[in-house]
Design an enzyme around this catalytic site. Structure first.
Site, mmCIF file in Angstrom:
data_model
loop_
_atom_site.group_PDB
_atom_site.id
_atom_site.type_symbol
_atom_site.label_atom_id
_atom_site.label_comp_id
_atom_site.label_asym_id
_atom_site.label_seq_id
_atom_site.Cartn_x
_atom_site.Cartn_y
_atom_site.Cartn_z
ATOM 1 N N ASP A 10 0.810 -1.228 0.000
ATOM 2 C CA ASP A 10 0.000 0.000 0.000
ATOM 3 C C ASP A 10 0.840 1.275 0.000
ATOM 4 O O ASP A 10 0.360 2.322 0.425
ATOM 5 C CB ASP A 10 -0.901 0.022 1.234
ATOM 6 N N THR A 57 2.234 0.020 -7.349
ATOM 7 C CA THR A 57 1.507 -0.127 -8.619
ATOM 8 C C THR A 57 1.465 1.188 -9.381
ATOM 9 O O THR A 57 1.705 1.233 -10.595
ATOM 10 C CB THR A 57 0.081 -0.626 -8.345
ATOM 11 N N LYS A 106 3.525 -9.181 -12.773
ATOM 12 C CA LYS A 106 3.140 -9.244 -11.359
ATOM 13 C C LYS A 106 3.203 -10.707 -10.968
ATOM 14 O O LYS A 106 2.288 -11.479 -11.306
ATOM 15 C CB LYS A 106 1.722 -8.679 -11.173
ATOM 16 N N ASP A 144 -3.499 -5.488 -9.941
ATOM 17 C CA ASP A 144 -2.572 -4.366 -10.139
ATOM 18 C C ASP A 144 -2.267 -4.129 -11.613
ATOM 19 O O ASP A 144 -2.116 -2.985 -12.049
ATOM 20 C CB ASP A 144 -1.262 -4.641 -9.386
ATOM 21 N N GLY A 160 6.524 -6.427 -7.112
ATOM 22 C CA GLY A 160 6.388 -7.389 -6.026
ATOM 23 C C GLY A 160 5.030 -7.282 -5.356
ATOM 24 O O GLY A 160 4.152 -6.512 -5.775
ATOM 25 N N GLY A 197 3.502 -6.482 -1.606
ATOM 26 C CA GLY A 197 3.926 -5.991 -0.296
ATOM 27 C C GLY A 197 5.389 -5.572 -0.319
ATOM 28 O O GLY A 197 5.877 -5.004 -1.296
ATOM 29 N N SER A 204 3.893 8.780 -2.352
ATOM 30 C CA SER A 204 2.784 9.745 -2.315
ATOM 31 C C SER A 204 3.227 10.945 -1.491
ATOM 32 O O SER A 204 3.300 10.869 -0.264
ATOM 33 C CB SER A 204 1.539 9.101 -1.692
HETATM 34 N N1 LIG Z 1 0.646 9.064 -5.237
HETATM 35 C C1 LIG Z 1 -0.497 8.628 -4.685
HETATM 36 N N2 LIG Z 1 -1.396 9.482 -4.188
HETATM 37 C C2 LIG Z 1 -2.556 9.029 -3.644
HETATM 38 N N3 LIG Z 1 -2.908 7.748 -3.539
HETATM 39 C C3 LIG Z 1 -2.014 6.856 -4.027
HETATM 40 C C4 LIG Z 1 -0.781 7.229 -4.608
HETATM 41 N N4 LIG Z 1 -0.135 6.104 -4.971
HETATM 42 C C5 LIG Z 1 -0.936 5.097 -4.619
HETATM 43 N N5 LIG Z 1 -2.066 5.535 -4.070
HETATM 44 C C6 LIG Z 1 -3.216 4.758 -3.598
HETATM 45 O O1 LIG Z 1 -2.799 4.012 -2.462
HETATM 46 C C7 LIG Z 1 -3.327 2.691 -2.561
HETATM 47 C C8 LIG Z 1 -2.154 1.721 -2.610
HETATM 48 O O2 LIG Z 1 -1.384 2.024 -3.753
HETATM 49 P P1 LIG Z 1 -0.779 0.827 -4.591
HETATM 50 O O3 LIG Z 1 -1.848 -0.100 -5.008
HETATM 51 O O4 LIG Z 1 0.068 1.422 -5.668
HETATM 52 O O5 LIG Z 1 0.114 0.135 -3.441
HETATM 53 P P2 LIG Z 1 1.035 -1.141 -3.629
HETATM 54 O O6 LIG Z 1 2.289 -0.836 -2.893
HETATM 55 O O7 LIG Z 1 1.117 -1.464 -5.076
HETATM 56 O O8 LIG Z 1 0.219 -2.290 -2.846
HETATM 57 P P3 LIG Z 1 0.360 -3.899 -3.026
HETATM 58 O O9 LIG Z 1 1.383 -4.329 -2.038
HETATM 59 O O10 LIG Z 1 -1.011 -4.383 -2.763
HETATM 60 O O11 LIG Z 1 0.778 -4.161 -4.458
HETATM 61 C C9 LIG Z 1 -4.170 2.625 -3.827
HETATM 62 O O12 LIG Z 1 -5.530 2.873 -3.504
HETATM 63 C C10 LIG Z 1 -3.625 3.769 -4.658
HETATM 64 O O13 LIG Z 1 -4.589 4.320 -5.532
HETATM 65 C C1 LIG Z 2 -3.102 -7.674 -0.088
HETATM 66 C C2 LIG Z 2 -2.034 -6.637 -0.306
HETATM 67 N N1 LIG Z 2 -2.619 -5.571 -1.128
HETATM 68 C C3 LIG Z 2 -0.816 -7.207 -0.995
HETATM 69 N N2 LIG Z 2 -1.179 -7.713 -2.297
HETATM 70 C C4 LIG Z 2 -0.124 -8.295 -0.194
HETATM 71 C C5 LIG Z 2 0.552 -7.722 1.012
HETATM 72 C C6 LIG Z 2 1.238 -8.774 1.840
HETATM 73 C C7 LIG Z 2 1.869 -8.189 3.111
HETATM 74 C C8 LIG Z 2 2.410 -9.264 4.027
HETATM 75 C C9 LIG Z 2 3.103 -8.663 5.264
HETATM 76 O O1 LIG Z 2 4.197 -8.071 5.096
HETATM 77 O O2 LIG Z 2 2.503 -8.696 6.347
HETATM 78 MG MG LIG Z 3 0.462 -3.075 -6.105
#
Ligand SMILES: Nc1ncnc2c1ncn2[C@@H]1O[C@H](COP(=O)(O)OP(=O)(O)OP(=O)(O)O)[C@@H](O)[C@H]1O
Ligand SMILES: C[C@H](N)[C@H](N)CCCCCC(=O)O
Ligand SMILES: [Mg+2]
Length: 248
Positions: free
Chosen positions: A8, A12, A33, A46, A106, A108, A166
Site C-alpha cells: 500500500d 503499482t 506481477k 494491479d 512485487g 507488499g 505519495s
Molecule cells: N501518489 C499517490 N497518491 C494518492 N494515492 C495513491 C498514490 N499512490 C498510490 N495511491 C493509492 O494508495 C493505494 C495503494 O497504492 P498501490 O496499489 O500502488 O500500493 P502497492 O504498494 O502497489 O500495494 P500492493 O502491495 O497491494 O501491491 C491505492 O488505492 C492507490 O490508488
Molecule cells: C493484499 C495486499 N494488497 C498485498 N497484495 C499483499 C501484502 C502482503 C503483506 C504481508 C506482510 O508483510 O505482512
Molecule cells: Mg500493487
C-alpha cells in the site's frame, strides 16, 4: 524489480508512472506481477490498474489468490497448493526475455513470501534485477527503507533508487526530514517523487505528467542503448494463464 517498504505504499502507481516514462522514450516496456492477492479470479488486479493509468502494455501475472494476504499465507489459508517456484521462475524469465525492459512488481515488501522458501527478493535475485524501492515518506520510513536496502545489498543486488510513493501538498516535519535523510542514511538516491493523488488521475493526465515525477538523469541511465530484440531473436514465452495479455 519494484518493491516497497510495505504494502500500500504506491508500487503499482509507480510502476505505471515508470512504464509511461519509458514508453515515452521508445522503450519496449512490459509489466509482470508474480503474485496478485486480494482479488477474485476475474477481478482487476494491479496489472489492470497499471494499464488503466498507463495505457495498453504487455503484461503477465503468474498466480493470484483471493484473500488479501501474503501469497504464501493466502495459499495456506485457502488450502490450495503454493505457487511453484520453478514454474513461476520460468514464466517470468520467458516474459522478461521477450521484452526490452520488464518492470516486475512485487507483493507488499521485499521479504514477502510467494511460497514457504520463496520471497520477492528471491525473484529479484533469480533475475539479477536492480531493485527500485517505493517508500511511504511518513515517520517510520528511515527504518523500513534502510532494512529494505540492506536486504537488497545482502543478496548481492543493486538498489536502483528510492521513490516517494505519495508526496502531499503540505508534508509534515517528519516527511520533510525523511526526504533529506533517506539518501544519506541508505546511500541510495531519491529518483522519483509521486504527488499525492497521482493514482486518481485520468489516463490522459497521468501519461502527460508522470515523466516529470522522475529524475531525468536516472531515467536516461535506465533507457537501454541496445536496439529492441527482433521478434525472431527471443524465445516465445511459455504458455501462461488467462490473465496474460495486453489489457485494454
Ligand atoms: N501518489 C499517490 N497518491 C494518492 N494515492 C495513491 C498514490 N499512490 C498510490 N495511491 C493509492 O494508495 C493505494 C495503494 O497504492 P498501490 O496499489 O500502488 O500500493 P502497492 O504498494 O502497489 O500495494 P500492493 O502491495 O497491494 O501491491 C491505492 O488505492 C492507490 O490508488
Ligand atoms: C493484499 C495486499 N494488497 C498485498 N497484495 C499483499 C501484502 C502482503 C503483506 C504481508 C506482510 O508483510 O505482512
Ligand atoms: Mg500493487
Amino acid at each position: 524489480m519494484i518493491t516497497g517498504t510495505s504494502t500500500d505504499v504506491g508500487k503499482t502507481v509507480v510502476t505505471a508512472a515508470l512504464a509511461v516514462t519509458l514508453v515515452d522514450r521508445g522503450v519496449d516496456v512490459a509489466v509482470c506481477k508474480p503474485a496478485q492477492t486480494g482479488v477474485g479470479p476475474d477481478g482487476p488486479g494491479d496489472l489492470a490498474t497499471v494499464t488503466a493509468l498507463a495505457g495498453a502494455l504487455p503484461t503477465h501475472e503468474c498466480v493470484r489468490f483471493a484473500d488479501p494476504l501474503a501469497p504464501e499465507t493466502a495459499a495456506r489459508h485457502a488450502g490450495t497448493p503454493q505457487a511453484d517456484r520453478g514454474t513461476m521462475g520460468d514464466q517470468i524469465a520467458g516474459f522478461v526475455a521477450a521484452h526490452q525492459m520488464t518492470l516486475v512488481e512485487g507483493s507488499g515488501g521485499l521479504l514477502v513470501r510467494l511460497a514457504p522458501e520463496h520471497t520477492i527478493l528471491d525473484v529479484a535475485a533469480a533475475l539479477a534485477a536492480d531493485v527500485l524501492v517505493v517508500v511511504d515518506p511518513a515517520l517510520g520510513a528511515l527504518n523500513h527503507a534502510e532494512l529494505t536496502v540492506r536486504a537488497i545489498r545482502s543478496a548481492g543486488l543493486r538498489p536502483a533508487g528510492l521513490v516517494l510513493g505519495s508526496w502531499p501538498g503540505t508534508p509534515d516535519l517528519a516527511m520533510r526530514c525523511n526526504r533529506e535523510d533517506l539518501p544519506r542514511l541508505t546511500g541510495v538516491p531519491v529518483v522519483g517523487v509521486l504527488p499525492a493523488g497521482a493514482g486518481g488521475r485520468s489516463r490522459a493526465e497521468f501519461t502527460e505528467t508522470a515523466p516529470g515525477w522522475f529524475d531525468p538523469g536516472w531515467i536516461e541511465s535506465l533507457t537501454p542503448t541496445t536496439p529492441m530484440p527482433s521478434p525472431q531473436s527471443v524465445p516465445a514465452p511459455p504458455s501462461v494463464p488467462a490473465h496474460q495479455g495486453v489489457h485494454p
